[in-house]
Structure formats: C-alpha cells, structure tokens
Design a protein around this motif. Structure first.
Motif, PDB file in Angstrom:
ATOM      1  N   GLY A 180       0.812  -1.210   0.000  1.00  0.00           N
ATOM      2  CA  GLY A 180       0.000   0.000   0.000  1.00  0.00           C
ATOM      3  C   GLY A 180       0.841   1.253   0.000  1.00  0.00           C
ATOM      4  O   GLY A 180       1.814   1.365   0.760  1.00  0.00           O
ATOM      5  N   TRP A 181       0.475   2.173  -0.858  1.00  0.00           N
ATOM      6  CA  TRP A 181       1.193   3.449  -0.963  1.00  0.00           C
ATOM      7  C   TRP A 181       0.378   4.568  -0.318  1.00  0.00           C
ATOM      8  O   TRP A 181      -0.778   4.808  -0.677  1.00  0.00           O
ATOM      9  CB  TRP A 181       1.437   3.787  -2.436  1.00  0.00           C
ATOM     10  N   SER A 182       0.975   5.291   0.630  1.00  0.00           N
ATOM     11  CA  SER A 182       0.369   6.472   1.229  1.00  0.00           C
ATOM     12  C   SER A 182      -1.003   6.111   1.803  1.00  0.00           C
ATOM     13  O   SER A 182      -1.084   5.295   2.715  1.00  0.00           O
ATOM     14  CB  SER A 182       0.305   7.601   0.184  1.00  0.00           C
ATOM     15  N   LEU A 183      -2.082   6.674   1.300  1.00  0.00           N
ATOM     16  CA  LEU A 183      -3.418   6.256   1.729  1.00  0.00           C
ATOM     17  C   LEU A 183      -3.561   4.742   1.649  1.00  0.00           C
ATOM     18  O   LEU A 183      -4.147   4.104   2.529  1.00  0.00           O
ATOM     19  CB  LEU A 183      -4.473   6.935   0.857  1.00  0.00           C
ATOM     20  N   GLY A 184      -3.024   4.147   0.597  1.00  0.00           N
ATOM     21  CA  GLY A 184      -3.121   2.698   0.426  1.00  0.00           C
ATOM     22  C   GLY A 184      -2.463   1.921   1.548  1.00  0.00           C
ATOM     23  O   GLY A 184      -2.909   0.818   1.895  1.00  0.00           O
ATOM     24  N   GLY A 185      -1.404   2.486   2.147  1.00  0.00           N
ATOM     25  CA  GLY A 185      -0.784   1.826   3.287  1.00  0.00           C
ATOM     26  C   GLY A 185      -1.699   1.809   4.498  1.00  0.00           C
ATOM     27  O   GLY A 185      -1.781   0.815   5.224  1.00  0.00           O
ATOM     28  N   TYR A 186      -2.415   2.918   4.711  1.00  0.00           N
ATOM     29  CA  TYR A 186      -3.363   2.962   5.828  1.00  0.00           C
ATOM     30  C   TYR A 186      -4.518   1.986   5.598  1.00  0.00           C
ATOM     31  O   TYR A 186      -5.002   1.351   6.536  1.00  0.00           O
ATOM     32  CB  TYR A 186      -3.881   4.381   6.021  1.00  0.00           C
ATOM     33  N   ILE A 187      -4.943   1.878   4.362  1.00  0.00           N
ATOM     34  CA  ILE A 187      -5.966   0.879   4.038  1.00  0.00           C
ATOM     35  C   ILE A 187      -5.410  -0.523   4.305  1.00  0.00           C
ATOM     36  O   ILE A 187      -6.123  -1.410   4.771  1.00  0.00           O
ATOM     37  CB  ILE A 187      -6.429   1.037   2.582  1.00  0.00           C
ATOM     38  N   GLY A 188      -4.112  -0.698   4.012  1.00  0.00           N
ATOM     39  CA  GLY A 188      -3.479  -1.987   4.295  1.00  0.00           C
ATOM     40  C   GLY A 188      -3.549  -2.355   5.765  1.00  0.00           C
ATOM     41  O   GLY A 188      -3.824  -3.512   6.113  1.00  0.00           O
ATOM     42  N   TYR A 189      -3.319  -1.387   6.655  1.00  0.00           N
ATOM     43  CA  TYR A 189      -3.443  -1.664   8.085  1.00  0.00           C
ATOM     44  C   TYR A 189      -4.873  -2.083   8.435  1.00  0.00           C
ATOM     45  O   TYR A 189      -5.083  -2.983   9.257  1.00  0.00           O
ATOM     46  CB  TYR A 189      -3.051  -0.436   8.903  1.00  0.00           C
ATOM     47  N   GLU A 190      -5.848  -1.430   7.820  1.00  0.00           N
ATOM     48  CA  GLU A 190      -7.239  -1.822   8.064  1.00  0.00           C
ATOM     49  C   GLU A 190      -7.487  -3.247   7.577  1.00  0.00           C
ATOM     50  O   GLU A 190      -8.186  -4.031   8.232  1.00  0.00           O
ATOM     51  CB  GLU A 190      -8.197  -0.863   7.358  1.00  0.00           C
ATOM     52  N   LEU A 191      -6.919  -3.597   6.420  1.00  0.00           N
ATOM     53  CA  LEU A 191      -7.080  -4.959   5.911  1.00  0.00           C
ATOM     54  C   LEU A 191      -6.472  -5.977   6.872  1.00  0.00           C
ATOM     55  O   LEU A 191      -7.041  -7.050   7.100  1.00  0.00           O
ATOM     56  CB  LEU A 191      -6.437  -5.081   4.527  1.00  0.00           C
ATOM     57  N   VAL A 192      -5.321  -5.647   7.439  1.00  0.00           N
ATOM     58  CA  VAL A 192      -4.693  -6.538   8.414  1.00  0.00           C
ATOM     59  C   VAL A 192      -5.632  -6.788   9.584  1.00  0.00           C
ATOM     60  O   VAL A 192      -5.746  -7.909  10.083  1.00  0.00           O
ATOM     61  CB  VAL A 192      -3.351  -5.954   8.901  1.00  0.00           C
ATOM     62  N   SER A 193      -6.319  -5.735  10.023  1.00  0.00           N
ATOM     63  CA  SER A 193      -7.192  -5.867  11.201  1.00  0.00           C
ATOM     64  C   SER A 193      -8.527  -6.531  10.875  1.00  0.00           C
ATOM     65  O   SER A 193      -9.173  -7.086  11.770  1.00  0.00           O
ATOM     66  CB  SER A 193      -7.441  -4.489  11.817  1.00  0.00           C
ATOM     67  N   LYS A 194      -8.934  -6.497   9.604  1.00  0.00           N
ATOM     68  CA  LYS A 194     -10.270  -6.961   9.237  1.00  0.00           C
ATOM     69  C   LYS A 194     -10.290  -8.295   8.486  1.00  0.00           C
ATOM     70  O   LYS A 194     -11.275  -9.028   8.559  1.00  0.00           O
ATOM     71  CB  LYS A 194     -10.957  -5.925   8.327  1.00  0.00           C
ATOM     72  N   PHE A 195      -9.218  -8.581   7.741  1.00  0.00           N
ATOM     73  CA  PHE A 195      -9.234  -9.716   6.817  1.00  0.00           C
ATOM     74  C   PHE A 195      -8.178 -10.731   7.240  1.00  0.00           C
ATOM     75  O   PHE A 195      -6.988 -10.487   7.096  1.00  0.00           O
ATOM     76  CB  PHE A 195      -8.974  -9.215   5.396  1.00  0.00           C
ATOM     77  N   PRO A 196      -8.587 -11.895   7.739  1.00  0.00           N
ATOM     78  CA  PRO A 196      -7.614 -12.881   8.232  1.00  0.00           C
ATOM     79  C   PRO A 196      -6.680 -13.402   7.144  1.00  0.00           C
ATOM     80  O   PRO A 196      -5.636 -13.978   7.461  1.00  0.00           O
ATOM     81  CB  PRO A 196      -8.510 -14.010   8.772  1.00  0.00           C
ATOM     82  N   GLY A 197      -7.045 -13.189   5.893  1.00  0.00           N
ATOM     83  CA  GLY A 197      -6.231 -13.706   4.802  1.00  0.00           C
ATOM     84  C   GLY A 197      -5.029 -12.859   4.448  1.00  0.00           C
ATOM     85  O   GLY A 197      -4.271 -13.220   3.545  1.00  0.00           O
TER      86      GLY A 197
END
Length: 249
Positions: free
Chosen positions: A78-95
């Motif tokens: 994830g780049w910039s905003l995409g990195g923050y979305i990546g953190y959300e994915l880590v917390s929400k998506f077990p995959g």
C-alpha cells in the motif's frame, strides 16, 4: 502462499495505473491484483460517501472484491493512503499474509501532524475542491516529477468528497490505530520509503519502538521521494521480492 497473490493499493486521488511498473514487470510471475478505489480512476463514486470514503470503508470494499474473486490469502503493498488501508485490511481480513507500506508513516489521530512534514501541499489531501493549479501541484508532489497527463487526470477525476471525508475520518480517530498496529503487527511488516519523501517525517518514524519490522528498520531508497515505487521501480520491486522471500511468501 509461495508465488501467491499480491494486492497493490494506490494513494489519495490517484488510481491503480500508478503501479504500472509493478503490474507489468517484475511481479509477472505472481498473481497480481490492483483496483481503483471508489471515487478514483475507473471506479464509480461512492453511493454512501460517509461510509465508503474512510480507511475502513475502502478496506471493506476491497475485502468484498477479494471475496468475489475467491482470494483467501494475499500480501498487500500500500502506498500512502493505500498503506493505511493496508493496516485496516490486516485488522479486518484474516487472509492478509504480509504488509508492505510506502510513504505511510504509522500515525493515529493524536500523532498525525507529528508523522508528516509541513509540506505546503499537505492540506490538499483533505481538500474537497482543488483548483487546476492545485491539482497539478498535488500530482507533482505525489510523484516528485513534472505532472504527467495521466497522473494529473487521476487527481482531477477523483471525487473531492473522498479527500474530505477520509481526512475528517482520520482526525476523528475512526478505524484501527495504525501507529499501534505497526508497533505490534500480527503479520510480517516492511516499511519501504523514499529517502527524500517530502511528506514523511523521518525523525518521527525512526523514533517509533517497533517490536518487529523487516530488517529491523525502515528501508529507504536513495534518490526517491513519496512514490519510491514509481521513481525507482527496479529497486522497490527487488526489495518487495526479498521481503516476500524472507517470509516464504
């Protein structure tokens, strides 16, 4: 997940096309995914902006996309905003098997202005309406190059409500605490930044007490700015490949 899926998540007011060097080059042997976030690129504007135009809202949409494709495991870049979305994915998506962020200082609403430098164009990331001049400046600062027609067109196309709602959401402390998640990540985490990023406060990032981080430090690419993957794609791609290999991904 050897040779598995890689999901690239773009930044504020850009599109998946920003990753053209990653989507068509060094990762061709992998199954690579990228999508235009709602309100960006070829995606529709959100029908419910207050829900969709947040870090967690973007993550939910991407999780829905992954489900529709039958993707159960993925490494996220994830780049910039995409990195923050990546953190959300880590917390929400077990995959989520691993996360690489670039141009994304780990902050929460209390440390937001510590993590970023006082760049005069920083205010544009949360500004709903941009003048033509401001759109050009945002494109240039994002890639640290004369604004290409494609990047500038992405900035102009982006739904301005997405910028404003996202920034308001961050100030309100909505979503997972990215600072805390980066300090104690449940998956392998690499931070690969441009050494001369005009937005990221290196002193803030380097002072963070990371518990586990690839190579035990932020990896910085010499001569690169906010979009290291765009300016120095060969080096950036090599580092991502090494990170994935170190974790047998």
């Amino acid at each position: 997940m050897h040779q598995g899926f890689l999901l690239f998540v773009h930044g504020n007011s850009t599109s998946r096309n920003i990753f053209r060097a990653q989507l068509s080059g060094d990762f061709a042997q992998r199954r690579v995914l990228a999508a235009d976030l709602l309100g960006h690129g070829n995606s529709d504007d959100a029908s419910e902006p207050s829900i969709a135009y947040t870090h967690q809202g973007y993550a939910d949409t991407l999780i829905e996309m992954l489900g529709s494709l039958g993707v159960e495991r993925v490494a996220v870049v994830g780049w910039s905003l995409g990195g923050y979305i990546g953190y959300e994915l880590v917390s929400k998506f077990p995959g989520v098997a691993a996360l690489v962020t670039t141009g994304t200082p780990p902050v929460n609403n209390k440390t937001l202005f510590e993590g970023f430098l006082d760049n005069p164009t920083f205010k544009y990331i949360g500004q709903e309406v941009l003048s033509p001049k401001q759109a050009t400046e945002m494109a240039e600062q994002s890639t640290f190059a004369p604004a290409s027609p494609a990047v500038r067109a992405d900035v102009v196309r982006a739904d301005g409500r997405a910028r404003k709602r996202m920034f308001d959401s961050v100030l309100a402390g909505e979503g997972v605490d990215k600072r805390q998640l980066a300090l104690t990540p449940p998956v392998p985490l690499a931070i690969i930044d441009g050494a001369d990023d005009p937005f990221v406060n290196r002193e803030y990032v380097d002072a963070l007490p990371f518990s586990t981080l690839w190579r035990s430090a932020v990896v910085r690419i010499a001569g690169a700015h906010h979009a290291a993957f765009f300016e120095k794609p060969s080096r950036f791609n090599e580092l991502v490949r090494l990170f994935l290999a170190d974790h047998d991904l």
